[in-house]
Design a protein around this motif. Sequence first.
Motif, PDB file in Angstrom:
ATOM      1  N   SER A  57       0.821  -1.205   0.000  1.00  0.00           N
ATOM      2  CA  SER A  57       0.000   0.000   0.000  1.00  0.00           C
ATOM      3  C   SER A  57       0.858   1.259   0.000  1.00  0.00           C
ATOM      4  O   SER A  57       2.084   1.213   0.118  1.00  0.00           O
ATOM      5  N   HIS A  58       0.182   2.416  -0.092  1.00  0.00           N
ATOM      6  CA  HIS A  58       0.820   3.698   0.194  1.00  0.00           C
ATOM      7  C   HIS A  58       1.400   3.685   1.607  1.00  0.00           C
ATOM      8  O   HIS A  58       1.020   2.863   2.451  1.00  0.00           O
ATOM      9  N   PHE A  59       2.257   4.663   1.894  1.00  0.00           N
ATOM     10  CA  PHE A  59       2.958   4.712   3.183  1.00  0.00           C
ATOM     11  C   PHE A  59       2.262   5.619   4.199  1.00  0.00           C
ATOM     12  O   PHE A  59       2.893   6.060   5.165  1.00  0.00           O
ATOM     13  N   ASP A  60       0.988   5.889   4.005  1.00  0.00           N
ATOM     14  CA  ASP A  60       0.268   6.799   4.898  1.00  0.00           C
ATOM     15  C   ASP A  60      -0.720   6.070   5.813  1.00  0.00           C
ATOM     16  O   ASP A  60      -1.666   6.669   6.332  1.00  0.00           O
ATOM     17  N   LEU A  61      -0.505   4.786   6.038  1.00  0.00           N
ATOM     18  CA  LEU A  61      -1.491   3.971   6.747  1.00  0.00           C
ATOM     19  C   LEU A  61      -1.856   4.539   8.115  1.00  0.00           C
ATOM     20  O   LEU A  61      -3.037   4.570   8.492  1.00  0.00           O
ATOM     21  N   PHE A  62      -0.885   4.990   8.898  1.00  0.00           N
ATOM     22  CA  PHE A  62      -1.174   5.471  10.246  1.00  0.00           C
ATOM     23  C   PHE A  62      -1.933   6.798  10.250  1.00  0.00           C
ATOM     24  O   PHE A  62      -2.346   7.259  11.315  1.00  0.00           O
ATOM     25  N   ASP A  63      -2.133   7.402   9.067  1.00  0.00           N
ATOM     26  CA  ASP A  63      -2.935   8.619   8.967  1.00  0.00           C
ATOM     27  C   ASP A  63      -4.387   8.331   8.617  1.00  0.00           C
ATOM     28  O   ASP A  63      -5.199   9.265   8.577  1.00  0.00           O
ATOM     29  N   TRP A  64      -4.713   7.086   8.332  1.00  0.00           N
ATOM     30  CA  TRP A  64      -6.089   6.757   8.000  1.00  0.00           C
ATOM     31  C   TRP A  64      -7.004   7.029   9.197  1.00  0.00           C
ATOM     32  O   TRP A  64      -6.584   6.852  10.354  1.00  0.00           O
ATOM     33  N   PRO A  65      -8.264   7.427   8.951  1.00  0.00           N
ATOM     34  CA  PRO A  65      -9.146   7.843  10.049  1.00  0.00           C
ATOM     35  C   PRO A  65      -9.872   6.706  10.770  1.00  0.00           C
ATOM     36  O   PRO A  65     -10.499   6.942  11.809  1.00  0.00           O
TER      37      PRO A  65
END
Length: 216
Positions: A57-65
């Motif tokens: 996946s993209h590297f922004d997983l911990f920013d998901w709501p």
Amino acid sequence: MFQIIPHFAVPFAFEQHPNPAALNQALRELFLKREAEGGKYANPNPYTVRNKDLFESHFDLFDWPEPVIAELREFCLSNLLRAVAQLNNYDMAMMKRINIATDAWFHVTRRNGFFGIHNHPMASWSGVYCVAPGQHDPDQADSGKLSFVNPNIAGNMYVDTGTAALQTPFNMGNMGYALSPGQLVIFPSWIPHYVMPFYGEGERITVAFNCAFQIR
């Protein structure tokens, strides 16, 4: 007094989620749904060798709501901070001054999927959380192992009977872990690592993250 001391050791931290079933089921459903959307959530610029049987996946997983992501993030980062505090002998006042910058992403690996050797520049600590290990073929003991390369590469320059059977932590071999659901592994980002080919049914699903630290 005779002593044997493990100089030049590499710190690894391990933790097991006490009750991962509900969290992992929710993560699995979310990740498979996002994987099915194809390029929308796929990493557009992969740099580590892998094949078509592994989705990243993209590297922004911990920013998901999603609340389930917040729960996962708290488990991973709280244990990382615990390791950092213990290894650096930081007190609570020091820990409150630390800001963490993170990248996080998920992998879904199916039969024959693998992930090539790499490390993580511009980060000090990395971690892997196991959502689902997949169903391994019993004849493939190394299937899907998270594997780490021994950094003491010069130790194999000459091997004879005096060093051929050194025991852990002094042996020259690599280390591999067959992860279990809810297991978290934390390690220095510089150490080379890879994932052995997965030979089994279902999906091997993991979350990975990198962290860099600043003092405020």
